[in-house]
Motif scaffolding. Structure first.
Motif, PDB file in Angstrom:
ATOM      1  N   HIS A  22      76.182  -1.191  88.278  1.00  0.00           N
ATOM      2  CA  HIS A  22      77.147  -0.097  88.394  1.00  0.00           C
ATOM      3  C   HIS A  22      76.875   0.466  86.449  1.00  0.00           C
ATOM      4  CE1 HIS A  22      81.844   0.964  87.220  1.00  0.00           C
ATOM      5  NE2 HIS A  22      81.357   1.864  87.427  1.00  0.00           N
ATOM      6  N   LEU A 107      83.291   5.175  98.781  1.00  0.00           N
ATOM      7  CA  LEU A 107      82.296   4.866  98.391  1.00  0.00           C
ATOM      8  C   LEU A 107      82.152   3.402  98.922  1.00  0.00           C
ATOM      9  CD1 LEU A 107      82.539   4.294  94.661  1.00  0.00           C
ATOM     10  CD2 LEU A 107      81.075   5.385  95.667  1.00  0.00           C
ATOM     11  N   ARG A 123      72.728   4.885  97.011  1.00  0.00           N
ATOM     12  CA  ARG A 123      73.209   4.801  95.464  1.00  0.00           C
ATOM     13  C   ARG A 123      73.578   5.980  95.166  1.00  0.00           C
ATOM     14  NH1 ARG A 123      67.232   4.296  92.114  1.00  0.00           N
ATOM     15  NH2 ARG A 123      67.197   3.009  93.988  1.00  0.00           N
ATOM     16  N   PHE A 124      74.890   6.317  93.696  1.00  0.00           N
ATOM     17  CA  PHE A 124      75.605   7.268  93.950  1.00  0.00           C
ATOM     18  C   PHE A 124      75.437   7.822  92.227  1.00  0.00           C
ATOM     19  CE2 PHE A 124      79.975   7.968  92.343  1.00  0.00           C
ATOM     20  CZ  PHE A 124      80.412   9.379  93.067  1.00  0.00           C
ATOM     21  N   ILE A 148      85.227  -0.778  90.803  1.00  0.00           N
ATOM     22  CA  ILE A 148      83.759  -0.450  91.476  1.00  0.00           C
ATOM     23  C   ILE A 148      83.173  -2.634  91.235  1.00  0.00           C
ATOM     24  CG2 ILE A 148      81.605   0.355  91.069  1.00  0.00           C
ATOM     25  CD1 ILE A 148      83.500   2.523  90.669  1.00  0.00           C
ATOM     26  N   ILE A 159      75.218   2.729  91.407  1.00  0.00           N
ATOM     27  CA  ILE A 159      76.784   3.868  90.712  1.00  0.00           C
ATOM     28  C   ILE A 159      75.910   4.211  89.610  1.00  0.00           C
ATOM     29  CG2 ILE A 159      78.705   4.687  90.217  1.00  0.00           C
ATOM     30  CD1 ILE A 159      80.006   2.573  92.373  1.00  0.00           C
ATOM     31  N   CYS A 161      76.906   6.303  86.955  1.00  0.00           N
ATOM     32  CA  CYS A 161      79.076   7.444  86.478  1.00  0.00           C
ATOM     33  C   CYS A 161      78.840   7.893  84.926  1.00  0.00           C
ATOM     34  CB  CYS A 161      80.261   6.837  85.842  1.00  0.00           C
ATOM     35  SG  CYS A 161      80.309   5.630  87.817  1.00  0.00           S
TER      36      CYS A 161
END
Length: 198
Positions: A22, A107, A123-124, A148, A159, A161
């Protein structure tokens, strides 16, 4: 016995990280993003993962332009069942209100769909500017970001962000850093010394 995690290439660093990492990407350079994001996306496909990107534009008609502005067009030209490009509204608050439970469920579902399709993982990457526009429920973002870290233990979706340091204030960035184990600053990835494990 815990399942051993794959270690994946994020594209912009030689070090491999466990799937389910993350990451908070703190940036103040669009040129830097045009270097990092295409590599992150391209390596999702090279690692046989699904890849989702949430662009902060108002309509789906604007998505191709947003992808092109970040040099993501080529990286997002993978198979339709492997690559997804959505607006931030579609991804973060499809009902018009941000809901942490709903976000975590989406998710989890994305990861499950990737595995069901025979992919190695998912993956995001998502842009966070929308959080500055007074969307109802925005006050739950940090709670969601913290949760998360628990989600990825069961559904290890990687992930990223993205927070624009030119727009978010220091107090918000301090909270953001507290809930991300890994961060990118100045184009360099590091284990976050500010992370506070829940």
């Amino acid at each position: 016995m815990a399942e051993t995690r794959r270690h994946i290439c994020l594209g912009f660093t030689e070090e491999r990280y466990p799937e389910g990492t993350h990451i908070c990407y703190l940036y103040n350079s669009d040129e830097e993003r045009r270097r990092i994001l295409p590599l992150f996306a391209r390596h999702a496909l090279l690692e046989n993962e699904a890849f989702g990107y949430l662009a902060d534009v108002d309509t789906r008609a604007e998505l191709p332009g947003a992808a092109a502005a970040l040099d993501l067009t080529h990286a997002l030209a993978g198979p339709a069942d492997q690559v997804q490009l959505l607006t931030t509204r579609e991804g973060y608050y499809p009902e018009g209100k941000f809901d942490a439970d709903g976000m975590l469920s989406r998710l989890r579902a994305q990861y499950a769909q990737a595995k069901a399709a025979g992919l190695a993982g998912a993956r995001f990457a998502g842009e966070m500017d929308w959080a500055l526009r007074g969307v109802p429920g925005t006050e739950h973002i940090i709670e969601c970001e913290s949760r998360i870290n628990e989600l990825v233990k069961e559904a290890p979706i990687t992930i990223m962000c993205q927070y624009d340091l030119r727009k978010f204030d220091g107090a918000m960035m301090f909270d953001v850093m507290n809930v991300h184990p890994v961060m990118i600053v100045g184009g360099h990835i590091l284990r976050n010394p500010f992370y506070q494990k829940a």
